[in-house]
Write a protein that holds these residues in place. Structure first.
Motif, PDB file in Angstrom:
ATOM      1  N   GLU B  28       0.879  -1.182   0.000  1.00  0.00           N
ATOM      2  CA  GLU B  28       0.000   0.000   0.000  1.00  0.00           C
ATOM      3  C   GLU B  28       0.906   1.218   0.000  1.00  0.00           C
ATOM      4  N   TRP B  29       0.430   2.354  -0.516  1.00  0.00           N
ATOM      5  CA  TRP B  29       1.280   3.546  -0.541  1.00  0.00           C
ATOM      6  C   TRP B  29       0.534   4.793  -0.082  1.00  0.00           C
ATOM      7  N   VAL B  30       1.287   5.640   0.529  1.00  0.00           N
ATOM      8  CA  VAL B  30       0.758   6.953   0.944  1.00  0.00           C
ATOM      9  C   VAL B  30       1.808   8.022   0.581  1.00  0.00           C
ATOM     10  N   THR B  31       1.392   9.322   0.580  1.00  0.00           N
ATOM     11  CA  THR B  31       2.341  10.382   0.170  1.00  0.00           C
ATOM     12  C   THR B  31       2.732  11.340   1.311  1.00  0.00           C
ATOM     13  N   SER B  32       2.322  10.992   2.540  1.00  0.00           N
ATOM     14  CA  SER B  32       2.778  11.857   3.638  1.00  0.00           C
ATOM     15  C   SER B  32       2.891  11.066   4.933  1.00  0.00           C
ATOM     16  N   GLY B  33       3.594  11.612   5.879  1.00  0.00           N
ATOM     17  CA  GLY B  33       3.816  10.978   7.159  1.00  0.00           C
ATOM     18  C   GLY B  33       2.516  10.754   7.933  1.00  0.00           C
ATOM     19  N   GLU B  34       1.658  11.760   7.876  1.00  0.00           N
ATOM     20  CA  GLU B  34       0.384  11.664   8.628  1.00  0.00           C
ATOM     21  C   GLU B  34      -0.439  10.467   8.156  1.00  0.00           C
ATOM     22  N   GLU B  35      -0.546  10.337   6.809  1.00  0.00           N
ATOM     23  CA  GLU B  35      -1.313   9.225   6.235  1.00  0.00           C
ATOM     24  C   GLU B  35      -0.689   7.888   6.637  1.00  0.00           C
ATOM     25  N   ALA B  36       0.634   7.839   6.658  1.00  0.00           N
ATOM     26  CA  ALA B  36       1.338   6.614   7.016  1.00  0.00           C
ATOM     27  C   ALA B  36       0.984   6.207   8.442  1.00  0.00           C
ATOM     28  N   ILE B  37       0.948   7.207   9.349  1.00  0.00           N
ATOM     29  CA  ILE B  37       0.605   6.895  10.745  1.00  0.00           C
ATOM     30  C   ILE B  37      -0.812   6.315  10.838  1.00  0.00           C
ATOM     31  N   GLU B  38      -1.711   6.959  10.045  1.00  0.00           N
ATOM     32  CA  GLU B  38      -3.109   6.469  10.004  1.00  0.00           C
ATOM     33  C   GLU B  38      -3.166   5.021   9.552  1.00  0.00           C
ATOM     34  N   LYS B  39      -2.474   4.745   8.444  1.00  0.00           N
ATOM     35  CA  LYS B  39      -2.479   3.391   7.857  1.00  0.00           C
ATOM     36  C   LYS B  39      -1.952   2.357   8.843  1.00  0.00           C
ATOM     37  N   VAL B  40      -0.844   2.679   9.480  1.00  0.00           N
ATOM     38  CA  VAL B  40      -0.225   1.723  10.403  1.00  0.00           C
ATOM     39  C   VAL B  40      -1.124   1.511  11.626  1.00  0.00           C
ATOM     40  N   SER B  41      -1.750   2.596  12.033  1.00  0.00           N
ATOM     41  CA  SER B  41      -2.655   2.467  13.172  1.00  0.00           C
ATOM     42  C   SER B  41      -3.855   1.580  12.820  1.00  0.00           C
ATOM     43  N   ALA B  42      -4.277   1.690  11.533  1.00  0.00           N
ATOM     44  CA  ALA B  42      -5.482   0.962  11.120  1.00  0.00           C
ATOM     45  C   ALA B  42      -5.219  -0.535  10.915  1.00  0.00           C
ATOM     46  N   GLY B  43      -4.095  -0.874  10.323  1.00  0.00           N
ATOM     47  CA  GLY B  43      -3.890  -2.295  10.018  1.00  0.00           C
ATOM     48  C   GLY B  43      -2.458  -2.718  10.209  1.00  0.00           C
ATOM     49  N   LYS B  44      -2.209  -4.020  10.187  1.00  0.00           N
ATOM     50  CA  LYS B  44      -0.876  -4.519  10.459  1.00  0.00           C
ATOM     51  C   LYS B  44      -0.009  -4.507   9.198  1.00  0.00           C
ATOM     52  N   PHE B  45       1.205  -3.986   9.366  1.00  0.00           N
ATOM     53  CA  PHE B  45       2.189  -3.991   8.276  1.00  0.00           C
ATOM     54  C   PHE B  45       3.451  -4.665   8.787  1.00  0.00           C
ATOM     55  N   ASP B  46       4.160  -5.352   7.866  1.00  0.00           N
ATOM     56  CA  ASP B  46       5.417  -6.004   8.253  1.00  0.00           C
ATOM     57  C   ASP B  46       6.617  -5.097   7.986  1.00  0.00           C
ATOM     58  N   MET B  47       6.422  -4.252   6.975  1.00  0.00           N
ATOM     59  CA  MET B  47       7.572  -3.438   6.593  1.00  0.00           C
ATOM     60  C   MET B  47       7.113  -2.084   6.055  1.00  0.00           C
ATOM     61  N   ALA B  48       7.997  -1.034   6.304  1.00  0.00           N
ATOM     62  CA  ALA B  48       7.724   0.296   5.725  1.00  0.00           C
ATOM     63  C   ALA B  48       8.937   0.726   4.937  1.00  0.00           C
ATOM     64  N   ILE B  49       8.690   1.200   3.709  1.00  0.00           N
ATOM     65  CA  ILE B  49       9.765   1.764   2.901  1.00  0.00           C
ATOM     66  C   ILE B  49       9.543   3.287   2.872  1.00  0.00           C
ATOM     67  N   LEU B  50      10.500   4.037   3.490  1.00  0.00           N
ATOM     68  CA  LEU B  50      10.282   5.475   3.712  1.00  0.00           C
ATOM     69  C   LEU B  50      11.282   6.315   2.912  1.00  0.00           C
ATOM     70  N   ASP B  51      10.747   7.427   2.458  1.00  0.00           N
ATOM     71  CA  ASP B  51      11.644   8.444   1.861  1.00  0.00           C
ATOM     72  C   ASP B  51      12.235   9.257   3.016  1.00  0.00           C
ATOM     73  N   VAL B  52      13.511   9.587   2.971  1.00  0.00           N
ATOM     74  CA  VAL B  52      14.137  10.319   4.088  1.00  0.00           C
ATOM     75  C   VAL B  52      13.642  11.763   4.135  1.00  0.00           C
ATOM     76  N   LYS B  53      13.701  12.454   3.008  1.00  0.00           N
ATOM     77  CA  LYS B  53      13.301  13.871   2.985  1.00  0.00           C
ATOM     78  C   LYS B  53      11.851  14.001   2.538  1.00  0.00           C
ATOM     79  N   MET B  54      11.038  14.413   3.477  1.00  0.00           N
ATOM     80  CA  MET B  54       9.634  14.643   3.148  1.00  0.00           C
ATOM     81  C   MET B  54       9.180  15.904   3.851  1.00  0.00           C
ATOM     82  N   PRO B  55       8.227  16.632   3.290  1.00  0.00           N
ATOM     83  CA  PRO B  55       7.733  17.836   3.955  1.00  0.00           C
ATOM     84  C   PRO B  55       7.139  17.511   5.326  1.00  0.00           C
TER      85      PRO B  55
END
Lengths: 577, 117
Positions: B28-55
């Protein structure tokens, strides 16, 4: 440095063209003039003062010494002359006291007396006895004067009244200069006789001629009417009147300055000799008197003139040498500054390149992923052949490539030329371009950048590259001053006199008032420790001046800083338009 | 195996997500940190691939937040900048730190190693 270099150094031809806030620093002619003037005044004034003092002191000393010497000579001569006459008068008085005058008519006795006087005193020519009616009763001497009547003559009246008489030097009917001394003697209570002696002037003159006088000095006697009584060197012949007015009566020796002929001044020592009609005079022309002083004055003038010439020459050379050195140092510094400016530009290009590379990496990653996906789609699913989805992906690749192209173009556009190249420029576009380099940083640091450009500013004529660098420097400075989450305000507005105002205002840390004066100075930096060169703002200032504008700064500690600069809309093109 | 992709570049993250799904990963993909937190809170993930520099929330900050929500989560960082500081910080707690653009084979290999497959 050659002698010619010292007298006409290179800086003399250096132009006064300098950009930057310290123009007067580079006016070498002015520095030279100031330097030369100060050196010359400081060295010449004491010289002149010393020369002046020496001049006057020497003059006064020589004059007073001469006055004193004159007074001394006059005083001695006065005493000698007075004594000479007194001595002879006393001799006559002694004779008439001792002798019974009833026998005086006997010529023999009178002849003995004359011989005795001639032997003991000298200078006596004849002797005579005159009765109270003025008739010469007896006479011994070279002339036949017996029976001569003196009644009615002025001297006879004087002796009758005063008892003694000393005459002027006169020629009389003998036709040789002589003077007369007479004493009155009472035979009994009523009747009296007058004992009269004549003196020749040889001895008398001898007193004056024996004086030790210098070449131009003259000593002589005059009578109370100003007639010269003894031979004089140059004041006039015997029995002529002196050329200058007779000084006031004084029995004490006096020295006076008297104008005598042709505006010449003479120093005259004089004294009236008591009981006689004589006045002793010692005259010395001032010109001769001051001769020694003139010699020393000439030497002084000569030395002073040579000193002044040497001082002027040396000071000229010293001033030239010093200012030439300053000029050389400034030239070296200015070259260095240009180098530093270049380095600074290179460094900022380097920093930008790094930023741009980052910017490019993201689109490249997208290209990579999209192209990879395209490949995947063809590999994993044959059904996508000639699909509109494929076209969309290809478009996406093309867009990303284009994005890369735009960024690299901007990077190239930033490496600008040194010469001012005036072209119509849209302020809106310049600000956008500059911000496009910085908006990523603004985004990451949550800095709110607001741009406020007045509606009707369409274009101004200026150098795009320089304007871009000015804005870039100011905005990146503002970013450094701000904390994350600050606000930056960029304003472009129309100003008076066909000018456009640019303003970059941040809400960062601000600049202390003590630093504010110096921030445009080259090499002034508060970030020396962290690698700041202190050139950013001085270069920015120079760039604004190159564009024909002025730059000001307002800052309040802890509130923020605002840099403002105004550019002319249509500047007069320098050389080529 | 559920993988969350977080990157502010929508084009990149969507394409990458699709490519990984071709290779058998559930993404699954999201374009911001806030959305990522929402997603992880909502369901179980095994791995996150993150961009270092984000607004707003950077990749490194986001990892700390996500770790609190889901401690078993594994991380892989992707960066276009790749400064030394970021690398040191990222690699000490993360399983992998890759510089964009990244080869899909390398990424898959890293994911497999991290997840112990």
């Amino acid at each position: 440095m050659s002698l010619k270099g010292l007298l006409r150094p290179e800086f003399w031809n250096a132009g006064k063209k300098t950009a930057g806030p310290y123009k007067s620093l580079f006016d070498y002619q002015r520095i030279w003039r100031l330097c030369f003037a100060v050196l010359v005044v400081v060295s010449l004034v004491p010289l002149f003062i010393l020369a002046f003092i020496d001049f006057n002191v020497t003059r006064a000393a020589i004059k007073s010494e001469n006055m004193l010497r004159g007074a001394r000579t006059t005083s001695n001569t006065r005493r000698a002359v007075a004594y000479f006459l007194e001595e002879r008068k006393s001799a006559l008085q002694l004779i008439v006291k001792l002798d019974d005058f009833r026998s005086l008519p006997q010529k023999k006795r009178l002849g003995e007396m004359l011989a005795a006087l001639k032997n003991s005193f000298g200078g006596f020519v004849d002797l005579g006895i005159i009765d109270e009616n003025g008739k010469q009763l007896a006479y011994v001497g070279p002339y036949n004067l017996e029976g001569k009547d003196y009644k009615g003559q002025a001297w006879f009246k004087q002796i009758t009244d005063q008892g003694t008489y000393i005459s002027d030097v006169f020629l009389g009917f003998r036709d040789s200069p002589h003077l007369v001394i007479a004493v009155k003697h009472y035979i009994d209570n009523k009747h009296y006789k007058i004992f009269r002696a004549t003196l020749d002037t040889t001895q008398f003159n001898g007193i004056l001629s024996s004086l030790d006088l210098s070449e131009g000095e003259d000593a002589f006697l005059v009578n109370s009417s100003g007639i010269i009584q003894t031979p004089s060197k140059w004041s006039g012949s015997l029995f002529s009147k002196i050329s200058f007015p007779l000084p006031g009566e004084s029995f004490r020796t006096k020295v006076k300055e008297i104008p005598f002929e042709n505006d010449l001044i003479a120093i005259v020592g004089y004294a009236y000799i008591e009981g006689t009609p004589f006045i002793i005079m010692v005259v010395k022309p001032e010109a001769e008197l001051m001769e020694t002083w003139h010699e020393s004055r000439d030497t002084l003038t000569w030395i002073s003139t040579v000193s002044v010439a040497v001082i002027l020459l040396v000071m000229w050379a010293v001033a030239s040498y010093m200012v030439e050195r300053i000029y050389m140092a400034d030239m070296t510094r200015s070259k260095l500054l240009q180098k530093m400016e270049h380095h600074n530009r290179m460094a900022s290009i380097g920093r930008l390149a790094a930023g741009v590379a980052h910017e490019i990496n993201n689109p490249l990653a997208i290209i990579n992923e999209k192209a990879g996906l395209l490949k995947d789609l063809f590999t994993f699913n044959k059904a996508y052949e000639a699909d509109s989805r494929v076209l969309g992906l290809v478009d996406s690749v093309i867009n990303s490539v284009e994005r890369c192209g735009r960024i690299t173009k901007r990077l190239l556009g930033f490496s600008r030329h040194d010469d001012v190249e005036l072209r119509p420029v849209f302020p809106q576009k310049v600000v956008e371009t500059v911000l496009s380099f910085l908006n990523k940083e603004a985004e990451y640091r949550s800095i709110n950048v607001s741009v406020d450009i007045e509606n009707d500013i369409y274009e101004i004529v200026t150098d795009r590259g320089k304007l871009e660098q000015v804005l870039l420097n100011l905005i990146s400075n503002a970013f450094q001053a701000m904390k994350d989450g600050g606000a930056l305000q960029i304003k472009v507005a129309r100003a008076e006199e066909n000018k456009i105002d640019f303003s970059v205002k941040d809400d960062g840390c601000g600049i202390p008032a003590t630093d504010l004066k110096r921030i445009f100075e080259p090499f002034y930096s508060t970030k020396k420790q962290t690698g700041g060169t202190g050139l950013g703002l001085s270069i920015t200032y120079g760039l604004v001046q190159d564009l024909g504008g002025q730059m000001t700064v307002k800052s309040e500690l802890g509130v923020g800083t605002e840099f403002c600069f105004s550019l002319p809309v249509n500047p007069i093109a320098k050389g080529e338009s | 195996m559920k993988i969350l992709l977080v990157d502010d570049e929508l084009e990149l993250v969507s394409a990458l997500s699709e490519r990984l799904s071709f290779r058998g990963f559930e993404t699954e993909w999201v374009t911001s940190g806030e959305e990522a937190i929402e997603k992880v809170s909502a369901g179980k993930f095994d791995m996150a691939i993150l961009d270092v520099k984000m607004p707003r929330i950077s990749g490194l900050e986001l990892r700390n937040k996500l770790e609190k929500i889901c401690p078993s989560l594994k991380f892989i960082f992707l960066s276009g900048h790749g400064s030394e500081d970021d690398y040191n910080e990222g690699s000490c707690g993360a399983d992998c730190y890759l510089i964009k653009p990244v080869k899909i084979e390398n990424l898959v290999e890293r994911i497999n190693i991290a997840l112990g497959l």
